[in-house]
Write a protein that holds these residues in place. Structure first.
Motif, short mmCIF file in Angstrom:
data_model
loop_
_atom_site.label_atom_id
_atom_site.label_comp_id
_atom_site.label_asym_id
_atom_site.label_seq_id
_atom_site.Cartn_x
_atom_site.Cartn_y
_atom_site.Cartn_z
N ILE A 252 0.84 -1.24 0.04
CA ILE A 252 -0.10 -0.13 -0.01
C ILE A 252 0.92 1.32 0.02
O ILE A 252 0.57 2.20 -0.85
CB ILE A 252 -0.92 -0.11 1.08
CG1 ILE A 252 -1.98 -1.14 1.02
CG2 ILE A 252 -1.50 1.37 1.45
CD1 ILE A 252 -3.03 -1.30 2.36
N LEU A 253 1.96 1.22 0.81
CA LEU A 253 2.86 2.31 0.85
C LEU A 253 3.48 2.55 -0.73
O LEU A 253 3.51 3.73 -1.21
CB LEU A 253 3.83 2.12 2.05
CG LEU A 253 3.42 2.31 3.28
CD1 LEU A 253 4.63 1.90 4.41
CD2 LEU A 253 2.71 3.58 3.55
N LEU A 254 4.14 1.39 -1.01
CA LEU A 254 4.77 1.67 -2.56
C LEU A 254 3.69 2.14 -3.45
O LEU A 254 3.75 2.87 -4.38
CB LEU A 254 5.31 0.52 -2.78
CG LEU A 254 6.61 -0.07 -2.12
CD1 LEU A 254 7.13 -1.51 -2.30
CD2 LEU A 254 7.68 0.95 -2.31
N GLY A 255 2.54 1.46 -3.42
CA GLY A 255 1.54 1.49 -4.62
C GLY A 255 0.96 3.28 -4.44
O GLY A 255 0.95 3.79 -5.40
N ASP A 256 0.66 3.74 -3.14
CA ASP A 256 0.28 5.18 -3.00
C ASP A 256 1.45 5.99 -3.49
O ASP A 256 0.95 7.08 -4.12
CB ASP A 256 0.13 5.35 -1.55
CG ASP A 256 -1.40 4.78 -1.23
OD1 ASP A 256 -2.12 4.27 -2.20
OD2 ASP A 256 -1.90 4.80 0.09
N GLU A 257 2.52 5.76 -3.31
CA GLU A 257 3.79 6.62 -3.92
C GLU A 257 3.67 6.49 -5.18
O GLU A 257 4.08 7.58 -5.80
CB GLU A 257 4.93 5.93 -3.18
CG GLU A 257 6.33 6.66 -3.70
CD GLU A 257 6.45 8.29 -3.07
OE1 GLU A 257 7.21 8.98 -3.50
OE2 GLU A 257 5.52 8.39 -2.17
#
Length: 404
Positions: A252-257
């Motif tokens: 989720i963190l990587l995808g949102d970035e």
């Protein structure tokens, strides 16, 4: 901005799984605390884990014995058949897949504008409607401005065509001298008789097909963009659900970035293109170059293509400026050279900032590879794709390699 802390996490756990993905976590924002972002991502991952109920049609049976020779052979044959079918689909539907990818790219890029409206109190449907109306208005406005000059030029050519024929029969005119030396009319007649008119008809028909195909592709991308923009939270939730449960917070963190980088790139690219179009319009109006509005729209559209777009647009405008005078054409060429340098060194860094942190060499290579693979669409999406690959390398691949 997402809510932070344990209270936010507890509220997220009881919220709707789709609503948990209506906004992007502000990864990379200077005032965003990493612990709070991680806590929010973990809460959203827990919500996503509860998104689907348990099976209601009976308990699942025991797993298949994958060591059985029959199962191994069947799975191998199924893998080969699946790979062949996927390759055939890619080859036959490559154009449609490219349009879908472009629409998804535009939807991800316009989603930050929708989120901005949501944070100011609008419901998502109203925010999506507002952004979609602006997008549709821009496309309709472009065609409304572009079609009348093209139709006027075609009508002007049809009116002046008899005059060209008279000049062709006059041996003292430039066309007449060309006719005397090269026998243009004879060669044209022979070509038409040899082909039976099929080449001319095929050329006109082909040009009409190209125009209709461009209009159909534009309409398809526009409709898909609106639908994907409206359904973006579900798309993001589906993407994150494909990741194993233990890795979902990190995903989720990587995808949102990545989504934030795509959105920053698209919005920044639109702003720089708007600036290029407005300044070009002012320059052309000042020097009396014809069709200033149409040429300005063309420059703004070409400026969306990284690296080569502004150069191509400037070259076309310079050639049109020759109809005014040679000094005006030279001044226009100098203007575009100066503007390109100012855009690269001042405007783009200030507008996009850290949204797309890609070195110049990687940018050039990505644009060349994207253009060779998918044409203009590949060149448009090359830079954010390169930024996403660079992020994955920095956050996932390189740390694992350093631990080996």
């Amino acid at each position: 901005m997402p809510e932070r802390g344990s209270a936010a996490a507890s509220r997220d756990e009881n919220s709707d799984p789709v609503r948990a993905f209506e906004t992007t976590l502000p990864v990379g924002v200077p005032d965003a605390d990493s612990d709070d972002l991680r806590t929010a991502a973990e809460a959203r991952a827990r919500v996503l884990g509860r998104a689907q109920p348990e099976p209601e049609l009976g308990e699942p049976g025991p797993p298949i014995n994958r060591r059985s020779p029959y199962i191994v052979g069947m799975l191998g044959a199924a893998g080969v058949a699946t790979t062949y079918i996927l390759l055939q689909i890619l080859l036959r539907a490559g154009g449609v897949i490219a349009l879908i990818a472009l629409a998804l790219f535009l939807a991800a890029g316009l989603d930050p504008a929708v989120q901005w409206l949501i944070r100011r109190g609008l419901p998502r449907w109203a925010a999506v409607t507002a952004v979609s109306l602006v997008l549709i208005g821009i496309v309709i406005g472009f065609f409304a401005v572009a079609i009348p000059p093209l139709a006027a030029q075609a009508g002007q050519f049809a009116r002046e065509f008899p005059g060209y024929l008279r000049h062709l029969n006059d041996p003292h005119s430039a066309l007449g001298r060309l006719e005397t030396q090269y026998h243009i009319r004879e060669r044209a007649t022979e070509a038409l008789q040899t082909a039976g008119g099929s080449k001319l008809f095929g050329g006109l028909l082909g040009a009409g097909v190209i125009v209709l195909d461009a209009l159909a592709s534009t309409l398809t991308v526009l409709v898909l963009t609106v639908y994907l923009l409206a359904d973006m939270p579900r798309i993001r939730a589906l993407i994150y659900r494909l990741v194993p449960r233990r890795r979902r917070p990190r995903a989720i963190l990587l995808g949102d970035e990545i989504f934030a980088k795509i959105g920053g790139y698209v919005m920044g690219n639109l702003i720089t293109s708007l600036v290029a179009g407005v300044l070009t319009f002012g320059w052309l109006i000042t020097w009396g170059v014809p069709y200033a509005l149409l040429l300005s729209l063309m420059v703004a559209l070409f400026d969306l293509i990284p690296v080569v777009g502004a150069i191509l647009g400037g070259l076309i405008v310079t050639l049109v400026s020759l109809t005014v005078s040679l000094p005006v054409a030279i001044a226009t060429a100098v203007y575009f050279v100066v503007y390109k340098h100012l855009e690269d060194w001042l405007l783009v860094p200030r507008v996009m900032g850290r949204a797309v942190d890609v070195p110049a060499t990687v940018t050039l290579v990505a644009v060349l590879l994207g253009g060779a693979a998918l044409g203009i669409i590949g060149a448009l999406i090359a830079i954010p794709v390169a930024a996403a690959v660079r992020l994955v390398l920095r956050e996932v691949v390189f740390p694992r390699l350093d631990r080996m």
